[in-house]
Motif scaffolding. Structure first.
Motif, PDB file in Angstrom:
ATOM      1  N   SER A  10      12.518   4.977  -0.429  1.00 45.27           N
ATOM      2  CA  SER A  10      11.766   6.200  -0.146  1.00 45.27           C
ATOM      3  C   SER A  10      12.611   7.435  -0.418  1.00 45.27           C
ATOM      4  CB  SER A  10      11.295   6.213   1.314  1.00 45.27           C
ATOM      5  OG  SER A  10      10.513   5.083   1.610  1.00 45.27           O
ATOM      6  N   TYR A  35       0.838  -1.206   0.000  1.00 45.02           N
ATOM      7  CA  TYR A  35       0.000   0.000   0.000  1.00 45.02           C
ATOM      8  C   TYR A  35       0.873   1.257   0.000  1.00 45.02           C
ATOM      9  CZ  TYR A  35      -4.060   2.926   1.018  1.00 45.02           C
ATOM     10  OH  TYR A  35      -5.058   3.869   0.948  1.00 45.02           O
ATOM     11  N   ASN A  36       1.890   1.268   0.870  1.00 47.08           N
ATOM     12  CA  ASN A  36       2.799   2.410   0.933  1.00 47.08           C
ATOM     13  C   ASN A  36       3.593   2.562  -0.363  1.00 47.08           C
ATOM     14  OD1 ASN A  36       2.401   3.619   3.578  1.00 47.08           O
ATOM     15  ND2 ASN A  36       3.211   1.732   4.418  1.00 47.08           N
ATOM     16  N   SER A  73      -4.182   9.113   0.706  1.00 45.12           N
ATOM     17  CA  SER A  73      -3.808   7.848   0.067  1.00 45.12           C
ATOM     18  C   SER A  73      -4.967   7.135  -0.612  1.00 45.12           C
ATOM     19  CB  SER A  73      -3.147   6.903   1.083  1.00 45.12           C
ATOM     20  OG  SER A  73      -4.061   6.508   2.066  1.00 45.12           O
ATOM     21  N   PHE A 128      -1.360   5.580   7.177  1.00 39.59           N
ATOM     22  CA  PHE A 128      -1.234   6.105   5.818  1.00 39.59           C
ATOM     23  C   PHE A 128      -1.554   7.594   5.768  1.00 39.59           C
ATOM     24  CE2 PHE A 128      -2.986   1.661   5.265  1.00 39.59           C
ATOM     25  CZ  PHE A 128      -1.756   1.068   5.034  1.00 39.59           C
ATOM     26  N   ASN A 129      -1.004   8.265   4.761  1.00 37.98           N
ATOM     27  CA  ASN A 129      -1.340   9.673   4.537  1.00 37.98           C
ATOM     28  C   ASN A 129      -2.822   9.801   4.213  1.00 37.98           C
ATOM     29  OD1 ASN A 129       1.399  10.039   4.834  1.00 37.98           O
ATOM     30  ND2 ASN A 129       1.649  11.257   2.984  1.00 37.98           N
ATOM     31  N   TYR A 187       1.391   4.029  -2.978  1.00 40.48           N
ATOM     32  CA  TYR A 187       1.197   5.465  -2.719  1.00 40.48           C
ATOM     33  C   TYR A 187       2.394   6.262  -3.241  1.00 40.48           C
ATOM     34  CZ  TYR A 187       0.675   9.867  -0.193  1.00 40.48           C
ATOM     35  OH  TYR A 187       0.573  11.209   0.129  1.00 40.48           O
ATOM     36  N   GLY A 237       3.653   1.565  10.052  1.00 38.94           N
ATOM     37  CA  GLY A 237       3.481   1.310   8.624  1.00 38.94           C
ATOM     38  C   GLY A 237       2.076   1.546   8.129  1.00 38.94           C
ATOM     39  N   MET A 288       5.182  10.716   5.166  1.00 36.78           N
ATOM     40  CA  MET A 288       4.647   9.396   5.527  1.00 36.78           C
ATOM     41  C   MET A 288       5.176   8.967   6.897  1.00 36.78           C
ATOM     42  SD  MET A 288       4.983   7.511   1.829  1.00 36.78           S
ATOM     43  CE  MET A 288       4.284   5.944   2.382  1.00 36.78           C
TER      44      MET A 288
END
Length: 199
Positions: free
Chosen positions: A123, A58-59, A194, A190-191, A62, A187, A145
């Motif tokens: 990242s 998911y991250n 997102s 989330f933002n 994003y 983790g 994040m």
């Protein structure tokens, strides 16, 4: 570099990793429901591993959705991250065989550390690629994040490492609890935007 190709390759690798993890779950020889109890330690480690990859995906999605341009550095950082992730099925299977044993827990911890370093580098490379592409909002979104901020804060990261080492020495299985809490409370934070990326 074509971002779609990199994302497709990443998705394929992660799908294979998840498939390998579930294939480690052995079908009991007996037809008694109690026969499945021998597999409970592996089910626990598998659930944690699945959560681990689900949150990471998911991250990753994003960050890549925010990014227009994939540099060579991003490509190689992504490969390093997938390489680190590919050890998860072995670590998961071994912990499943010895949930409260030091050897498997030490190996899982080493894989987790390698994965964390690889993820942070990825990242960072994405932040730099977005800055180079003058996509300041995208770079700031990645920097904001929770997982990026946690990994950048050496005090919090050091505290987690120390807690994991102490757990491995005294109650090895507790290290998996620490990893799970980290996944859920760091983790999986989330933002806010997102789930609005493609609206």
């Amino acid at each position: 570099m074509n971002k779609g190709r990199v994302e497709a390759f990443t998705d394929a690798v992660l799908a294979i990793i998840l498939t390998i993890m579930i294939l480690e779950f052995k079908t009991p020889e007996s037809f008694s429901i109690s026969a499945i109890l021998d597999q409970v330690p592996y089910l626990i480690s598998y659930a944690i591993g699945y959560l681990f990859i689900g949150v990471a995906w998911y991250n990753h999605h994003y960050m890549f959705s925010k990014t227009r341009w994939i540099s060579q550095n991003v490509y190689w950082a992504n490969n390093f991250w997938m390489f680190a992730t590919s050890f998860l099925p072995v670590a998961t299977a071994w912990v499943g065989k010895g949930l409260n044993q030091q050897g498997p827990e030490i190996f899982y911890f080493m894989v987790y550390l390698l994965w964390s370093v690889a993820y942070f580098i990825l990242s960072l490379m994405l932040v730099r690629a977005n800055k180079k592409d003058h996509q300041w909002d995208a770079a700031q979104s990645i920097r904001s994040m929770a997982i990026f901020r946690f990994m950048r804060n050496w005090k919090w990261a050091s505290l987690q490492i120390i807690a994991s080492i102490v757990a491995i020495i005294y109650i090895p299985a507790l290290q998996m609890v620490i990893v799970s809490l980290s996944i859920i409370f760091v983790g999986a934070r989330f933002n806010k935007d997102s789930d609005q990326l493609f609206n």
